[in-house]
Each structure stands twice: as structure tokens, then as C-alpha cells.
Design an enzyme around this catalytic site. Structure first.
Site, PDB file in Angstrom:
ATOM      1  N   SER A  48       0.834  -1.212   0.000  1.00  0.00           N
ATOM      2  CA  SER A  48       0.000   0.000   0.000  1.00  0.00           C
ATOM      3  C   SER A  48       0.864   1.256   0.000  1.00  0.00           C
ATOM      4  O   SER A  48       0.377   2.342  -0.300  1.00  0.00           O
ATOM      5  CB  SER A  48      -0.949   0.005   1.203  1.00  0.00           C
ATOM      6  N   HIS A  49       2.146   1.141   0.348  1.00  0.00           N
ATOM      7  CA  HIS A  49       3.038   2.306   0.343  1.00  0.00           C
ATOM      8  C   HIS A  49       4.306   2.033  -0.464  1.00  0.00           C
ATOM      9  O   HIS A  49       5.369   2.562  -0.178  1.00  0.00           O
ATOM     10  CB  HIS A  49       3.333   2.773   1.782  1.00  0.00           C
ATOM     11  N   ASP A 101      -4.773   0.044   1.115  1.00  0.00           N
ATOM     12  CA  ASP A 101      -5.188  -1.347   0.913  1.00  0.00           C
ATOM     13  C   ASP A 101      -6.543  -1.408   0.221  1.00  0.00           C
ATOM     14  O   ASP A 101      -6.805  -2.311  -0.579  1.00  0.00           O
ATOM     15  CB  ASP A 101      -5.244  -2.086   2.264  1.00  0.00           C
TER      16      ASP A 101
HETATM   17  P1  NDP Z   1      -0.641  -3.322   9.403  1.00  0.00           P
HETATM   18  O1  NDP Z   1      -1.924  -3.568  10.088  1.00  0.00           O
HETATM   19  O2  NDP Z   1      -0.322  -4.122   8.189  1.00  0.00           O
HETATM   20  O3  NDP Z   1       0.572  -3.533  10.421  1.00  0.00           O
HETATM   21  C1  NDP Z   1       0.627  -2.778  11.598  1.00  0.00           C
HETATM   22  C2  NDP Z   1       1.805  -3.198  12.445  1.00  0.00           C
HETATM   23  O4  NDP Z   1       1.500  -4.403  13.137  1.00  0.00           O
HETATM   24  C3  NDP Z   1       3.084  -3.475  11.670  1.00  0.00           C
HETATM   25  O5  NDP Z   1       4.176  -3.021  12.409  1.00  0.00           O
HETATM   26  C4  NDP Z   1       3.060  -4.995  11.521  1.00  0.00           C
HETATM   27  O6  NDP Z   1       4.328  -5.572  11.310  1.00  0.00           O
HETATM   28  C5  NDP Z   1       2.471  -5.398  12.848  1.00  0.00           C
HETATM   29  N1  NDP Z   1       1.814  -6.692  12.833  1.00  0.00           N
HETATM   30  C6  NDP Z   1       0.940  -7.171  11.923  1.00  0.00           C
HETATM   31  N2  NDP Z   1       0.528  -8.403  12.260  1.00  0.00           N
HETATM   32  C7  NDP Z   1       1.161  -8.715  13.422  1.00  0.00           C
HETATM   33  C8  NDP Z   1       1.164  -9.849  14.285  1.00  0.00           C
HETATM   34  N3  NDP Z   1       0.429 -10.934  14.001  1.00  0.00           N
HETATM   35  N4  NDP Z   1       1.926  -9.805  15.383  1.00  0.00           N
HETATM   36  C9  NDP Z   1       2.689  -8.718  15.683  1.00  0.00           C
HETATM   37  N5  NDP Z   1       2.733  -7.618  14.907  1.00  0.00           N
HETATM   38  C10 NDP Z   1       1.971  -7.622  13.787  1.00  0.00           C
HETATM   39  O7  NDP Z   1      -0.465  -1.772   9.040  1.00  0.00           O
HETATM   40  P2  NDP Z   1      -1.560  -0.710   8.560  1.00  0.00           P
HETATM   41  O8  NDP Z   1      -2.338  -1.301   7.433  1.00  0.00           O
HETATM   42  O9  NDP Z   1      -2.322  -0.196   9.707  1.00  0.00           O
HETATM   43  O10 NDP Z   1      -0.602   0.457   8.021  1.00  0.00           O
HETATM   44  C11 NDP Z   1       0.204   0.214   6.886  1.00  0.00           C
HETATM   45  C12 NDP Z   1       1.131   1.369   6.621  1.00  0.00           C
HETATM   46  O11 NDP Z   1       0.412   2.472   6.131  1.00  0.00           O
HETATM   47  C13 NDP Z   1       1.937   1.906   7.791  1.00  0.00           C
HETATM   48  O12 NDP Z   1       3.303   1.775   7.442  1.00  0.00           O
HETATM   49  C14 NDP Z   1       1.564   3.356   7.901  1.00  0.00           C
HETATM   50  O13 NDP Z   1       2.621   4.248   8.241  1.00  0.00           O
HETATM   51  C15 NDP Z   1       1.082   3.647   6.508  1.00  0.00           C
HETATM   52  N6  NDP Z   1       0.151   4.766   6.488  1.00  0.00           N
HETATM   53  C16 NDP Z   1       0.612   6.003   6.114  1.00  0.00           C
HETATM   54  C17 NDP Z   1      -0.245   7.069   6.113  1.00  0.00           C
HETATM   55  C18 NDP Z   1       0.242   8.447   5.797  1.00  0.00           C
HETATM   56  O14 NDP Z   1      -0.550   9.360   5.852  1.00  0.00           O
HETATM   57  N7  NDP Z   1       1.474   8.670   5.493  1.00  0.00           N
HETATM   58  C19 NDP Z   1      -1.661   6.921   6.454  1.00  0.00           C
HETATM   59  C20 NDP Z   1      -2.014   5.597   6.866  1.00  0.00           C
HETATM   60  C21 NDP Z   1      -1.141   4.552   6.856  1.00  0.00           C
HETATM   61  P3  NDP Z   1       4.693  -6.223   9.843  1.00  0.00           P
HETATM   62  O15 NDP Z   1       4.832  -5.058   8.906  1.00  0.00           O
HETATM   63  O16 NDP Z   1       5.954  -6.964  10.074  1.00  0.00           O
HETATM   64  O17 NDP Z   1       3.533  -7.115   9.474  1.00  0.00           O
HETATM   65  O1  PYC Z   2      -2.943   4.435   3.011  1.00  0.00           O
HETATM   66  O2  PYC Z   2      -4.256   5.469   4.413  1.00  0.00           O
HETATM   67  C1  PYC Z   2      -3.327   5.468   3.605  1.00  0.00           C
HETATM   68  C2  PYC Z   2      -2.596   6.722   3.330  1.00  0.00           C
HETATM   69  C3  PYC Z   2      -3.060   7.984   3.456  1.00  0.00           C
HETATM   70  C4  PYC Z   2      -2.021   8.821   3.088  1.00  0.00           C
HETATM   71  C5  PYC Z   2      -0.975   8.044   2.750  1.00  0.00           C
HETATM   72  N1  PYC Z   2      -1.338   6.766   2.925  1.00  0.00           N
END
Ligand code: NDP
Ligand code: PYC
Length: 339
Positions: free
Chosen positions: A50-51, A191
């Protein structure tokens, strides 16, 4: 490069060169293009799709809209012994972070706790990239940022919060710090965008439609609202992020970022807050060494019972793609090449 009908396999160098070339071609200067290309290739490398390189599509849209300045020169303001502000001046956040890092780490080491406020940036990157880099420099760190309104508060039904990620890293002996990084929505918006591109359903529980009913249709999810993770708990964390990385910094909240976007559907525009902690200042150099060693018992106790640490999947993906290269969906690859 190895091709099949549905995907393309690129080495990490090829992935970087393609990303860099696309950004340069679309008017970004070399410094921004290098920082943004590193960021999207790191996402692809760690299988955070997703990123990953998919974000190039939105980056280029932002550059072509004339709203994102691909040549912005960030301005550093030394606000106080513990606070640095970097005005990104309508550029992407990556260069502003790079410029602010040295100040943040030095101040955290000197004072014990320090903050970096990034203002006026277009922000799309995964935050683990930043906190992991900071932990590599020996400080514990957290980062947070709003985005565009697309998440309803717990109990509500209309978009208000962004997907507002929060990340934390703790330095450890060895190659990998402890890092977690998550959106405060059930999933990242990226996602749902990827599911829509592939015409796939999403699980119920991620979003509601515009009548407030659960939906498994990504298009309807965007007409309605995404949901916070953990009900009112994730909702409250999301408010905290809106406030600390918004009004505290004198920057925009997610509902204001959407107004600035005005239908352009480009990267959110707002601020970011990073906070770093210098272990040596809290406990003295010897004390910090002992304390960081004690922390290892906690990590051991987690994995000893069969649980995994956050980022473990990512680090394993990194090891694999560093050997084998990254696989990119053929449709996405062709779209990127066309840019
Ligand atoms: P996930 O739900 O995929 O993962 C969240 C965290 O939980 C990760 O560190 C992941 O590690 C960990 N994790 C997942 N499963 C387990 C498990 N079973 N046991 C222990 N730890 C676990 O992430 P999101 O979908 O919530 O977010 C994805 C990305 O999107 C992030 O990097 C976030 O910074 C980015 N984002 C950026 C935005 C922006 O505005 N710039 C906005 C929203 C999101 P692992 O990766 O190893 O699975
Ligand atoms: O995946 O939610 C997201 C997001 C928002 C801005 C950058 N990533």
C-alpha cells in the site's frame, strides 16, 4: 528484469532507477526524486504494497496538478533546545524529514527528549521508514501524521479523521530495532485502493457505505467511511494525532487537508510530528546500556511464547526481496512506465 504475463520481477536497483526516472521526468529535482524513490522502493522491498511503487501514480498526479512543488527547498527553524521545525514548503515530506533528522537526534541526545515538527508537506510515506532510521541512530522515536478525512469516529458514520498512522521504534543490539507502525483505521486506505484496482472485495468490518451499513465493496467504502481500529480506542488515538500533528504544530487536520485538495485526489497536505528520546540522557551512558539490555528480556518473552514481533514479517520480506528482487503487478508496471 524477468517478465511473466501478470507480473514483472525487478532488482532493487532497477526498481529504484525506474521510480527515480519517473519522478525526474515529471518535474521533480534530483534531491526530491532520490528521497521519494528510496521511500517507495523501501515499501515495495518490505512488501508493504500500500506504500510501495503504486504510490508513484499519486505522486505524479500531485506534481502534474501543480500543487506539489517538486523543487521545494525545506527551511529549518531552530525553535528551542528541544524543538526543530522544518517547513517543507509544499514539497513531499521525505526531504523535510532528511533535513530535520540531524537536528532531532542531536537535540534528543543533548536534552533527553526532542521533537521535530514538519509543516506544509505532502505526506504519503509509511512511518516505519522514519522511526526505523532514528532507532538506527540510537534514539527511541515516535511519529504521527493526519491524512485526508476518510474515517468515521467510533459511533459515527461520516468521514472525519484521516487514517492517521502512528509509529514507534526502540533501538536494539543487532541489525533490527523494535518497530511498529499502524494506521488508526482498521487498515490503510491504500489497501482499499489496491483492492479496488484489482476489482476485489474487502472484508466486512473495514468500512461502511454512505448509509452507514457494513460493506465489502471498495467503491462503496470510499462513498461511505472507513472505520477506526479498536472502536473508541483507535478513534481516541486518531483524535490525539489530529491534535498533536495538527493544531499543536499550527498545521491542518484531515478535514482541512481534504478542503485544500478540493477534489484533486492527490496526496494529503498537512504536518507531521516526530518525538525522539535519548537513552543516555535518561540513564547515563552505562545505565542506558544496562537498561537497553533489560529491554531485551521483554522481546525474548514475547517470541518465547510463539508470538511475533511487529516488523518481523517486513524484515523477512526485506531479506527475500534483497536476494530475489521485487515482483510488480504487470498492469501497475505498465502504468508506471507510461508516466
Ligand atoms: P498493518 O496492520 O499491516 O501492520 C501494523 C503493524 O502491526 C506493523 O508493524 C506490523 O508488522 C504489525 N503486525 C501485523 N501483524 C502482526 C502480528 N500478528 N503480530 C505482531 N505484529 C503484527 O499496518 P496498517 O495497514 O495499519 O498500516 C500500513 C502502513 O500504512 C503503515 O506503514 C503506515 O505508516 C502507513 N500509512 C501512512 C499514512 C500516511 O498518511 N502517510 C496513512 C495511513 C497509513 P509487519 O509489517 O511486520 O507485518
Ligand atoms: O494508506 O491510508 C493510507 C494513506 C493515506 C495517506 C498516505 N497513505
Amino acid at each position: 528484469m524477468t517478465n511473466s504475463s501478470s507480473s514483472v520481477l525487478l532488482s532493487l536497483d532497477e526498481a529504484y532507477e525506474l521510480s527515480h526516472a519517473v519522478l525526474l521526468k515529471n518535474g521533480m529535482n534530483a534531491r526530491h526524486a532520490a528521497a521519494v524513490a528510496r521511500s517507495v522502493v523501501a515499501g515495495q522491498r518490505d512488501e508493504c504494497h500500500s506504500h510501495g511503487m503504486y504510490r508513484l501514480l499519486v505522486c505524479v498526479k500531485g506534481l502534474r496538478s501543480g500543487k506539489v512543488d517538486g523543487n521545494a527547498e525545506p527551511v529549518v527553524v531552530d525553535v528551542s533546545p528541544a524543538l526543530t521545525r522544518v517547513d517543507a514548503r509544499a514539497g513531499f515530506s521525505q526531504v523535510a524529514f532528511d533535513v530535520g533528522t540531524e537536528h532531532l537526534v542531536r537535540k534528543a541526545r543533548d536534552v533527553g527528549i526532542a521533537a521535530l515538527a514538519i509543516n506544509n508537506c505532502f505526506h504519503f510515506s509509511a512511518l516505519w521508514q522514519e522511526v526505523e532510521a532514528l532507532a538506527g541512530l540510537g534514539v527511541a522515536a515516535m511519529a504521527m501524521t493526519p491524512s485526508h478525512s476518510c474515517v468515521a469516529p467510533a459511533g459515527g458514520s461520516r468521514p472525519l479523521f484521516g487514517t492517521n498512522p502512528f509509529a514507534f521504534a526502540w533501538p536494539r543490539p543487532g541489525d533490527f530495532p523494535f518497530v511498529f507502525d499502524f494506521a488508526t483505521s482498521v487498515v490503510a486506505r491504500g489497501d482499499i485502493e489496491l483492492a479496488r484496482r484489482k476489482d476485489e472485495k474487502i472484508p466486512f468490518g473495514w468500512a461502511i457505505d454512505n448509509e452507514g451499513l457494513p460493506t465489502d465493496d471498495p467503491g462503496r467504502a470510499f462513498e461511505g467511511a472507513m472505520l477506526p481500529f479498536g472502536s473508541y480506542k483507535g478513534s481516541a488515538l486518531s483524535v490525539m494525532i489530529e491534535l498533536l500533528a495538527g493544531p499543536l504544530l499550527g498545521d491542518l487536520m484531515s478535514f482541512e487537508s481534504v478542503l485544500v485538495d478540493a477534489g484533486a485526489a492527490i496526496t494529503p497536505y498537512h504536518g507531521e510530528l516526530l518525538i525522539a528520546f535519548g537513552p543516555d540522557r535518561f540513564a547515563g551512558a552505562d545505565g542506558a546500556k544496562t537498561n537497553l539490555q533489560r529491554a531485551e528480556h521483554l522481546f525474548d518473552a514475547i517470541v518465547d511464547q510463539g508470538a511475533r514481533l511487529p516488523s518481523q514479517r517486513r524484515f523477512e520480506a526485506r531479506a527475500k526481496t534483497s536476494r530475489e528482487g521485487v515482483r510488480i503487478d504487470r498492469v501497475l508496471f505498465d502504468e508506471i512506465r507510461a508516466l
